[in-house]
Design an enzyme around this catalytic site. Structure first.
Site, PDB file in Angstrom:
ATOM      1  N   ILE A 113      16.372  26.431   9.658  1.00 39.96           N
ATOM      2  CA  ILE A 113      15.722  25.998  10.913  1.00 39.96           C
ATOM      3  C   ILE A 113      15.973  24.498  11.012  1.00 39.96           C
ATOM      4  O   ILE A 113      15.508  23.723  10.171  1.00 39.96           O
ATOM      5  CB  ILE A 113      14.196  26.245  10.937  1.00 39.96           C
ATOM      6  CG1 ILE A 113      13.861  27.723  10.799  1.00 39.96           C
ATOM      7  CG2 ILE A 113      13.606  25.703  12.241  1.00 39.96           C
ATOM      8  CD1 ILE A 113      12.362  28.037  10.873  1.00 39.96           C
ATOM      9  N   ASP A 114      16.721  24.095  11.997  1.00 36.34           N
ATOM     10  CA  ASP A 114      16.878  22.666  12.252  1.00 36.34           C
ATOM     11  C   ASP A 114      15.897  22.333  13.370  1.00 36.34           C
ATOM     12  O   ASP A 114      15.987  22.885  14.470  1.00 36.34           O
ATOM     13  CB  ASP A 114      18.315  22.339  12.669  1.00 36.34           C
ATOM     14  CG  ASP A 114      18.489  20.841  12.846  1.00 36.34           C
ATOM     15  OD1 ASP A 114      17.931  20.073  12.041  1.00 36.34           O
ATOM     16  OD2 ASP A 114      19.169  20.439  13.810  1.00 36.34           O
ATOM     17  N   THR A 122      12.369  21.769  12.172  1.00 40.83           N
ATOM     18  CA  THR A 122      11.184  22.431  11.594  1.00 40.83           C
ATOM     19  C   THR A 122       9.881  21.826  12.126  1.00 40.83           C
ATOM     20  O   THR A 122       8.911  22.550  12.374  1.00 40.83           O
ATOM     21  CB  THR A 122      11.229  22.343  10.053  1.00 40.83           C
ATOM     22  OG1 THR A 122      12.385  23.045   9.617  1.00 40.83           O
ATOM     23  CG2 THR A 122      10.007  22.974   9.414  1.00 40.83           C
ATOM     24  N   GLU A 154      20.089  24.219   3.058  1.00 41.34           N
ATOM     25  CA  GLU A 154      19.073  23.174   2.889  1.00 41.34           C
ATOM     26  C   GLU A 154      18.008  23.487   1.838  1.00 41.34           C
ATOM     27  O   GLU A 154      17.730  22.664   0.975  1.00 41.34           O
ATOM     28  CB  GLU A 154      18.361  22.885   4.226  1.00 41.34           C
ATOM     29  CG  GLU A 154      17.265  21.836   4.039  1.00 41.34           C
ATOM     30  CD  GLU A 154      16.618  21.378   5.317  1.00 41.34           C
ATOM     31  OE1 GLU A 154      16.800  22.024   6.366  1.00 41.34           O
ATOM     32  OE2 GLU A 154      15.907  20.361   5.254  1.00 41.34           O
ATOM     33  N   ASP A 164      21.630  25.321   7.870  1.00 42.98           N
ATOM     34  CA  ASP A 164      20.270  24.816   8.106  1.00 42.98           C
ATOM     35  C   ASP A 164      19.484  25.990   8.695  1.00 42.98           C
ATOM     36  O   ASP A 164      19.733  26.415   9.828  1.00 42.98           O
ATOM     37  CB  ASP A 164      20.288  23.624   9.071  1.00 42.98           C
ATOM     38  CG  ASP A 164      18.969  22.876   9.031  1.00 42.98           C
ATOM     39  OD1 ASP A 164      17.947  23.514   8.706  1.00 42.98           O
ATOM     40  OD2 ASP A 164      18.948  21.675   9.341  1.00 42.98           O
ATOM     41  N   ASP A 187      22.578  19.364   8.754  1.00 44.71           N
ATOM     42  CA  ASP A 187      22.204  18.984  10.129  1.00 44.71           C
ATOM     43  C   ASP A 187      23.433  18.894  11.031  1.00 44.71           C
ATOM     44  O   ASP A 187      23.328  19.076  12.246  1.00 44.71           O
ATOM     45  CB  ASP A 187      21.529  17.600  10.146  1.00 44.71           C
ATOM     46  CG  ASP A 187      20.256  17.538   9.328  1.00 44.71           C
ATOM     47  OD1 ASP A 187      19.445  18.464   9.433  1.00 44.71           O
ATOM     48  OD2 ASP A 187      20.057  16.542   8.584  1.00 44.71           O
TER      49      ASP A 187
HETATM   50  C1  IPD Z   1      15.672  17.321  11.053  1.00 45.04           C
HETATM   51  C2  IPD Z   1      16.017  17.372  12.518  1.00 45.04           C
HETATM   52  C3  IPD Z   1      15.688  16.060  13.187  1.00 45.04           C
HETATM   53  C4  IPD Z   1      16.337  14.894  12.512  1.00 45.04           C
HETATM   54  C5  IPD Z   1      16.056  14.887  11.034  1.00 45.04           C
HETATM   55  C6  IPD Z   1      16.414  16.222  10.396  1.00 45.04           C
HETATM   56  P1  IPD Z   1      14.932  19.599   9.803  1.00 45.04           P
HETATM   57  O1  IPD Z   1      16.014  18.528  10.406  1.00 45.04           O
HETATM   58  O2  IPD Z   1      17.400  17.610  12.683  1.00 45.04           O
HETATM   59  O3  IPD Z   1      16.110  16.019  14.527  1.00 45.04           O
HETATM   60  O4  IPD Z   1      15.851  13.716  13.093  1.00 45.04           O
HETATM   61  O5  IPD Z   1      16.829  13.861  10.455  1.00 45.04           O
HETATM   62  O6  IPD Z   1      16.093  16.198   9.021  1.00 45.04           O
HETATM   63  O7  IPD Z   1      14.216  18.916   8.691  1.00 45.04           O
HETATM   64  O8  IPD Z   1      14.051  19.981  10.913  1.00 45.04           O
HETATM   65  O9  IPD Z   1      15.833  20.689   9.331  1.00 45.04           O
HETATM   66 CA    CA Z   2      17.914  19.839   9.751  1.00 46.50          CA
HETATM   67 CA    CA Z   3      15.888  22.564   8.224  1.00 44.61          CA
END
Ligand code: IPD
Ligand code: CA
Ligand code: CA
Length: 269
Positions: free
Chosen positions: A87-88, A90, A68, A85, A213
């Site tokens: 940190i998914d 964030t 990412e 990813d 994601d």
């Molecule tokens: C997000 C998370 C979130 C989702 C967003 C993503 P990130 O990823 O997965 O649940 O609703 O579409 O972008 O930005 O925290 O890596």
């Molecule tokens: Ca994510």
């Molecule tokens: Ca992320």
């Protein structure tokens, strides 16, 4: 087991990343920047990604990375690719609000081979290898068999861009509140997909998602017996942005509700 070395490497990379993420979480003094409206990156995301790539590169120096915070690809390259990813979730992480995950997938010739999602706060390890099943730790996962929407728990992600589609999104949400057991928004799409695989929820839908994601979670769902489609009910694409996941009956139900509210013209990018 095929891809054993890739799985072990993904495990090592995510456990080292989790140590870094937990240290940042304890210190509570990390920098937070805005990439775009509502799209955060913290020092922890950058440090986690660096560590993951370093660990994988030390074992597989020739592999490619679609990660990412450093990605330059607009489509999936062929060959051996790691989709990361760091940190998914964030936004969750920056507020100290679980879940937040490390998501690492290994794809070969545009097919998912290994998927690993580590939910860092609760130390839950979801993983799958192609044709070998999906697991939470050492416990085998299978998706929910509930096919009646009125008995189903549904999860989703709230839109944080493309706000012109918020009205139809809210109409779907309103229908879900009335037609199902309820709706959850966990805040990390990789975790949402693992919850489908574990049968914690019956279905998931969202728009605005990126490859990192979903690349690991899609395989974990598939290996747990579920499916992931786009919003037209076709095989989900990594760069397709829109997803529906669950068992086939719940996916059909979600697809119908989304089609009714969004209209044919908004089912694709
Ligand atoms: C997000 C998370 C979130 C989702 C967003 C993503 P990130 O990823 O997965 O649940 O609703 O579409 O972008 O930005 O925290 O890596
Ligand atoms: Ca994510
Ligand atoms: Ca992320």
């Amino acid at each position: 087991m095929k891809y054993k070395k890739e799985l072990e490497t993904a495990r090592k990379a995510s456990s080292e990343a989790a140590i870094i993420i937990r240290e940042f979480a304890k210190s509570e003094t990390f920098g937070v920047e805005l990439k775009r409206k509502n799209d955060l990156v913290t020092d922890a995301d950058l440090a986690s990604e660096k560590k993951i790539i370093e660990v994988i590169k030390s074992v597989f120096p020739k592999d490619r990375f679609l990660a990412e915070e450093s990605n330059t690809y607009t489509e999936l390259p062929s060959g051996r690719v790691w989709i990361i990813d760091p940190i998914d979730g964030t936004t969750n992480f920056s507020h100290g609000f679980p879940p937040y995950c490390v998501s690492i997938a290994f794809w070969e010739n545009r097919e998912p081979k290994v998927g690993l999602v580590l939910e860092v706060a609760n130390d839950e390890w979801f993983w799958a290898v192609e044709s070998d099943g999906a697991y939470l730790g050492d416990q085998k996962l299978s998706i929910s068999e509930i096919t009646d929407p009125s008995k189903a728990l549904i999860s989703t992600g709230f839109p944080y861009s493309q706000f012109e589609l918020v009205d139809p999104y809210l109409q779907v949400l309103k229908n879900m509140m009335q037609k199902t057991h309820g709706v959850r928004r966990a805040g990390a799409a990789s975790y949402d997909l693992c919850c489908v695989a574990a049968g914690r929820v019956e279905g998931f839908y969202e728009y605005g998602l990126n490859p990192w994601d979903i690349a690991a979670g899609m395989l974990i769902i598939k290996e747990a017996g579920g499916i992931s489609t786009d919003w037209k009910g076709k095989q989900n694409k990594l760069f397709g942005k829109r997803i529906i996941s669950g068992n086939p009956s719940i996916c059909k139900f979600l697809e119908g509700e989304i089609r009714n509210c969004f209209g044919e013209e908004n089912l694709e990018l």
